[in-house]
Enzyme design. Structure first.
Site, PDB file in Angstrom:
ATOM      1  N   GLY A 215     -46.175 -17.898 -15.202  1.00 10.26           N
ATOM      2  CA  GLY A 215     -44.735 -18.103 -15.196  1.00 10.26           C
ATOM      3  C   GLY A 215     -44.100 -17.504 -13.953  1.00 10.26           C
ATOM      4  N   GLY A 217     -41.692 -14.906 -11.920  1.00 14.22           N
ATOM      5  CA  GLY A 217     -41.209 -13.535 -12.068  1.00 14.22           C
ATOM      6  C   GLY A 217     -42.059 -12.563 -11.284  1.00 14.22           C
ATOM      7  N   ILE A 219     -43.631  -9.803 -12.269  1.00 16.52           N
ATOM      8  CA  ILE A 219     -44.893  -9.358 -12.863  1.00 16.52           C
ATOM      9  C   ILE A 219     -45.974 -10.439 -12.767  1.00 16.52           C
ATOM     10  CG2 ILE A 219     -46.024  -8.499 -14.943  1.00 16.52           C
ATOM     11  CD1 ILE A 219     -43.354  -7.229 -15.732  1.00 16.52           C
ATOM     12  N   GLU A 238     -47.267 -24.688 -15.834  1.00 15.63           N
ATOM     13  CA  GLU A 238     -45.945 -25.311 -15.899  1.00 15.63           C
ATOM     14  C   GLU A 238     -45.350 -25.400 -14.493  1.00 15.63           C
ATOM     15  OE1 GLU A 238     -43.398 -23.858 -19.153  1.00 15.63           O
ATOM     16  OE2 GLU A 238     -42.146 -23.051 -17.549  1.00 15.63           O
ATOM     17  N   GLY A 336     -41.487 -22.618 -21.632  1.00 15.30           N
ATOM     18  CA  GLY A 336     -42.845 -22.919 -22.060  1.00 15.30           C
ATOM     19  C   GLY A 336     -43.638 -21.737 -22.549  1.00 15.30           C
ATOM     20  N   LYS A 361     -32.725  -0.473 -17.549  1.00 12.94           N
ATOM     21  CA  LYS A 361     -31.553   0.326 -17.163  1.00 12.94           C
ATOM     22  C   LYS A 361     -31.929   1.765 -16.815  1.00 12.94           C
ATOM     23  CE  LYS A 361     -28.127  -2.524 -19.526  1.00 12.94           C
ATOM     24  NZ  LYS A 361     -26.980  -2.584 -20.464  1.00 12.94           N
TER      25      LYS A 361
END
Length: 431
Positions: A215, A217, A219, A238, A336, A361
């Site tokens: 995916g 991002g 990480i 994907e 997905g 945060k």
């Protein structure tokens, strides 16, 4: 020659192409950088002449003029997945969010459960046989094309002509608009020490010959950066982005050991740099397919050793993942994640990873919580979540009791929160 005549007959300006839009229509637009800027700019400029028109899309990357709360009675956005352009409006209530598994969106169009009167899409130049490639986002777009009353293509010479099931013939098109605006480029996310630590845990569990779904991002990209010593990896994903391209260039991705579609990378949308888009052009090693092919859990699971890597924002002690909202406030979308978690679980030797930093945060909030925040949208259910990874380690959940799950998840929480998580688990009779 006949195809060229059809092309010229349908060629028009973006403003003129709007004649194919009627009041009350839903205009379906592909994912991300496959959105057509000239058409959406023209629609934005003329939006007040329309009534009750909806633009439906996953992940818009440009904030066009129609993203305007003052004119939603004319043109309104409906999101299948939120990004920076659409998130504020969704949280304020003037943009609608339509949840659903990414893999099932084509079916929703086919069954008439989601509307698609018009399609606006970015496309490659026409080939000698009269075909255009919707290469940057065939996803749900190919299904919408079959249902639409009118298909309007924005033809851009910078769009790659990819192989796979991503082509539309000039005879299927109502209007053609030419534009050469540079395709939006999306850089790799910033990777910090936390992301790098999580990435190493995951990378160490990926064997040579595995097939990857990665995916978007920081990480997931941190994982990719630590796979350069692997051999013969495959790709069934994907999104294809620059991280995967890096592995191809390093000789790590060969697709030779894939058990399903060996020799081929498979994806449903592209998101990255100009270099990536050039790589996609007429590359026989890559096929772009609709999302009901790429993300179908049964088809994807035919890849042995399928590795699914997806991020989440919060997980509770039972293993429920809240990956798309902050409490009841929508943040992204279903996408997905559940598709590929299930696919990896079905795959022989597969591993599904949910990755997240232990805190948010500035270490004031634990992302591992006794229960999900009230109103949180559950993205991956407790029965599907298997490997959960933070910078403090890996918790493996499937097959474990509720008590064992809670203990494993507390063990990878930030140390400053482990005592209060333990206390909460005791109150819940989990420990």
């Amino acid at each position: 020659m006949a195809f060229n005549a059809q092309y010229q007959a349908k060629r028009c300006s973006a403003a003129d192409a709007l004649r194919h839009v009627q009041n009350g229509d839903t205009i379906v637009v592909p994912t991300g950088v496959a959105e057509p800027p000239a058409l959406l700019t023209a629609l934005s400029e003329q939006r007040t002449r329309f009534r009750d028109v909806t633009v439906s899309q996953i992940l818009p990357v440009r904030k066009f003029g129609y993203f305007d709360p003052a004119t939603v009675q004319h043109v309104r956005h409906t999101a299948y997945f939120l990004g920076g352009a659409s998130r504020p409006g969704a949280q304020e209530g003037w943009i609608d969010y339509r949840p659903g598994y990414f893999s099932e969106m084509p079916q929703l169009f086919e069954r008439g459960l989601m509307p698609a009167e018009v399609v606006f899409a970015l496309a490659s130049p026409m080939d000698a046989h009269g075909y255009f490639a919707i290469s940057l986002g065939p996803d749900y777009t190919m299904a919408a094309i079959k249902k639409a009353r009118a298909v309007v293509l924005e033809v851009n010479p910078q769009v790659p002509f990819a192989f796979g099931d991503c082509h539309i013939h000039v005879s299927q098109v109502a209007a053609l608009v030419e534009d050469d605006t540079p395709i939006t480029e999306v850089g790799l996310p910033k990777i910090g020490p936390v992301q790098q630590a999580i990435g190493k845990y995951v990378a160490d569990m990926i064997d040579d010959g595995a097939t990857l779904q990665i995916g978007y991002g920081a990480i997931p990209d941190a994982v990719v950066m630590q796979l350069t010593d692997k051999k013969d990896l495959g790709v069934h994903t994907e999104m294809i982005g620059d991280g995967i391209l890096t592995l191809v260039e390093a000789g790590v991705v060969t697709n030779r050991r894939k058990s399903y579609l060996p020799g081929k990378m498979v994806a449903t949308f592209g998101l990255g740099s100009r270099k990536l888009y050039d790589f996609m052009d007429r590359n026989p090693a890559l096929e772009m397919h609709p999302v009901d092919f790429t993300n179908d859990p049964y088809l994807a699971s035919r890849n042995d050793n399928l590795i699914a890597i997806n991020a989440s924002m919060q997980i509770d002690l039972f293993g429920q993942c809240g990956s798309e909202s902050q409490g009841f406030k929508p943040y992204s979308g279903t996408g997905g994640q559940a598709d590929f978690v299930r696919a990896a679980n079905r795959s022989r030797g597969g591993k599904a990873f949910i990755v997240l930093p232990s805190t948010a945060k500035d270490d004031t909030i634990s992302r591992i919580a006794p229960v999900l925040s009230p109103g949180t949208h559950v993205s991956a259910g407790k029965n599907d979540t298997n490997y959960v990874v933070t910078e403090y380690g890996v918790a493996q959940l499937r097959g474990k009791t509720a008590k064992e799950r809670a203990r494993a998840l507390i063990g990878i929480a930030h140390p400053k929160f482990r005592d209060e998580l333990t206390e909460a688990a005791q109150k819940m009779k989990l420990l």
